[in-house]
Design a protein around this motif. Structure first.
Motif, short mmCIF file in Angstrom:
data_model
loop_
_atom_site.label_atom_id
_atom_site.label_comp_id
_atom_site.label_asym_id
_atom_site.label_seq_id
_atom_site.Cartn_x
_atom_site.Cartn_y
_atom_site.Cartn_z
N SER A 104 -24.82 -15.27 -14.70
CA SER A 104 -25.38 -16.06 -13.63
C SER A 104 -26.90 -16.18 -13.75
O SER A 104 -27.57 -15.34 -14.33
CB SER A 104 -25.02 -15.44 -12.29
N ALA A 132 -30.20 -16.77 -11.21
CA ALA A 132 -30.60 -16.75 -9.80
C ALA A 132 -31.93 -17.47 -9.62
O ALA A 132 -32.80 -17.43 -10.50
CB ALA A 132 -30.72 -15.31 -9.31
N THR A 143 -35.53 -12.72 -4.24
CA THR A 143 -34.38 -13.64 -4.21
C THR A 143 -33.62 -13.40 -2.90
O THR A 143 -33.80 -12.38 -2.24
CB THR A 143 -33.40 -13.39 -5.39
N GLU A 203 -30.55 -12.74 -2.42
CA GLU A 203 -29.70 -11.56 -2.54
C GLU A 203 -30.29 -10.64 -3.61
O GLU A 203 -30.36 -11.02 -4.77
CB GLU A 203 -28.27 -11.96 -2.91
N THR A 254 -28.83 -9.98 -7.15
CA THR A 254 -28.91 -10.99 -8.22
C THR A 254 -30.30 -11.06 -8.84
O THR A 254 -30.55 -11.92 -9.68
CB THR A 254 -28.54 -12.39 -7.67
N ASN A 255 -31.18 -10.18 -8.40
CA ASN A 255 -32.56 -10.24 -8.87
C ASN A 255 -32.82 -9.19 -9.95
O ASN A 255 -33.02 -8.01 -9.64
CB ASN A 255 -33.51 -10.02 -7.69
#
Lengths: 125, 290
Positions: free
Chosen positions: B45, B47, B104, B106, B109-110
């Motif tokens: 993913s 972000a 970020t 969330e 996700t960072n």
């Protein structure tokens, strides 16, 4: 766009003030000739740079060599101020930030010189 | 205890200076705010985050600073005037802060989850001249680094004094002394020996640089010789740390410098865990000639 090392007085003065024996004498022309490659010469290669010092030592050394660098630039090349809002203190601050960073190069220094100085090759007759 | 004392001094000094000083002026301010795409290292993913930075500083100005900001740095034709020694010199207090990080929506996700706050209050005395430059400062600093929401964080509080003497030929000496509180919770080697993850540390540094001049024929001669000595001592270290030799660190280096980053160096000793990244030279005899 990134500043390029070229034939102008900003680059020439940067090189000469740092190279001349009677100026800052940080490198020798025989080994670092004034050509395209000179622009890549790093601050950490210079004689004054405290390789193994803490960040505070580097800042002190940079702050002090930046004063001399400006003095010789003004004395030898007599530039005009590029913008009226600029001050010697701001100019000195920007150069200090470059001289304390060993990865910066003569090109980076010349860029600041060009930003703060209108040299003779930029002036109208 | 040290932290409480320093923070108290810090705020007392801040309030006192602000109350008495009507001439504070913003000297260094800036901000950055830009979107960044973060590529997760453990997932496929990507972000969207925000990289931010905010800094500002004030100098509690004296007459010299007023002079530095005046328009007298150019002549009537707009040429810079060689008045640098007077224009950049300082004899004043300052306060500055920095805030930076990557955020970020969330945190999971960072991959660059990071934030930092630093506040520094100090006094700066800087006297460049045609003979010996003098450059001293004293400051109290508080910084906090952590993940983006500061859920996990470490704090550093310190008091420092540094001094510089240098001549126009490029020879100079710098000495620094600092008392600070160190957060060593990330130091696995230490945490295996003790549960005390915060401690006070006294440190000092002396750096000397001598500019060499061999006259005309010096093409392959060294340009300078530099000596650096650093010392660190943990205050009231537990016996387990003393026995392991982790309560004191000493390190010195000697560097003979040639052109193009070429050097011969000798160094001995180690830096503490949290300062390893400042180490440039390897321990022992090193060279970088070809």
């Amino acid at each position: 766009m990134a500043y390029k090392w070229r034939k102008n007085l900003a680059c020439f003065s940067t090189y000469r003030v740092l190279e001349r024996d009677d100026r800052l004498d940080q490198f020798e022309e025989e080994l670092v000739p004034l050509d395209k490659s000179a622009g890549k010469y790093k601050v950490s290669y210079m004689a004054f740079y405290p390789d193994d010092g803490s960040p505070k030592v580097k800042e002190k050394a940079a702050r002090n060599i930046a004063v001399k660098f400006i003095r010789f630039t003004i004395k030898d090349y007599k530039p005009k101020k590029e913008e009226t809002s600029q001050t010697l203190k701001k100019w000195h601050g920007e150069l200090t930030n470059l001289f304390k960073d060993g990865d910066k190069t003569l090109t980076d220094i010349a860029e600041v010189q060009d930003e703060y100085c209108k040299f003779k090759d930029e002036m109208e007759d | 205890m040290l932290k409480i004392i320093l923070v108290s001094i810090f705020f007392y000094f801040s309030i006192s200076v602000w109350a008495e000083e009507g001439q504070k002026n913003s000297e260094k301010e800036g901000y950055t705010l830009k979107p960044v795409l973060l590529d997760g290292s453990n997932s496929n993913s990507i972000a969207l985050g925000i990289e931010y930075g905010l800094s500002n500083g004030w100098v509690f100005k004296g007459e010299e600073d007023e002079y530095a900001d005046s328009d007298s740095d150019v002549d009537e034709n707009g040429y810079w005037v060689d008045d640098v020694n007077k224009k950049v010199r300082r004899n004043s207090g300052y306060l500055k802060y920095e805030l930076s990080g990557v955020w970020t929506s969330e945190e999971e996700t960072n991959p660059e989850s990071f934030s930092k706050v630093k506040i520094e209050l100090g006094y700066d005395y800087f006297r460049p001249s045609d003979s010996w430059n003098k450059d001293f400062d004293f400051y109290l600093a508080y910084s906090m680094e952590g993940d983006q929401d500061f859920d996990n964080r470490q704090e550093v509080t310190s008091a420092s004094f540094s001094g510089y003497f240098g001549n126009p030929k490029g020879t100079y000496i710098v000495s620094i002394i600092e008392l600070g509180q160190v957060d060593a919770s990330e130091n696995e080697q230490r945490m295996a020996l003790t549960t005390i993850d915060k401690f006070d540390r006294l440190s000092g540094e002396v750096a000397f640089k001598y500019k060499l001049d061999f006259g005309e024929s010096r093409k392959y001669k060294p340009k300078s010789i530099g000596i650096n000595y650093r010392y660190f001592s943990e205050k009231s270290a537990p016996q387990s740390i003393k026995s392991a030799g982790l309560d004191k660190f000493k390190r010195y280096s000697i560097v003979l410098k040639f052109e193009h980053g070429l050097y011969i160096a000798y160094s001995k000793g180690e830096l503490p865990f949290d300062l390893q990244e400042e180490k440039v030279l390897k321990v022992g005899l090193t060279h970088n000639l070809f």
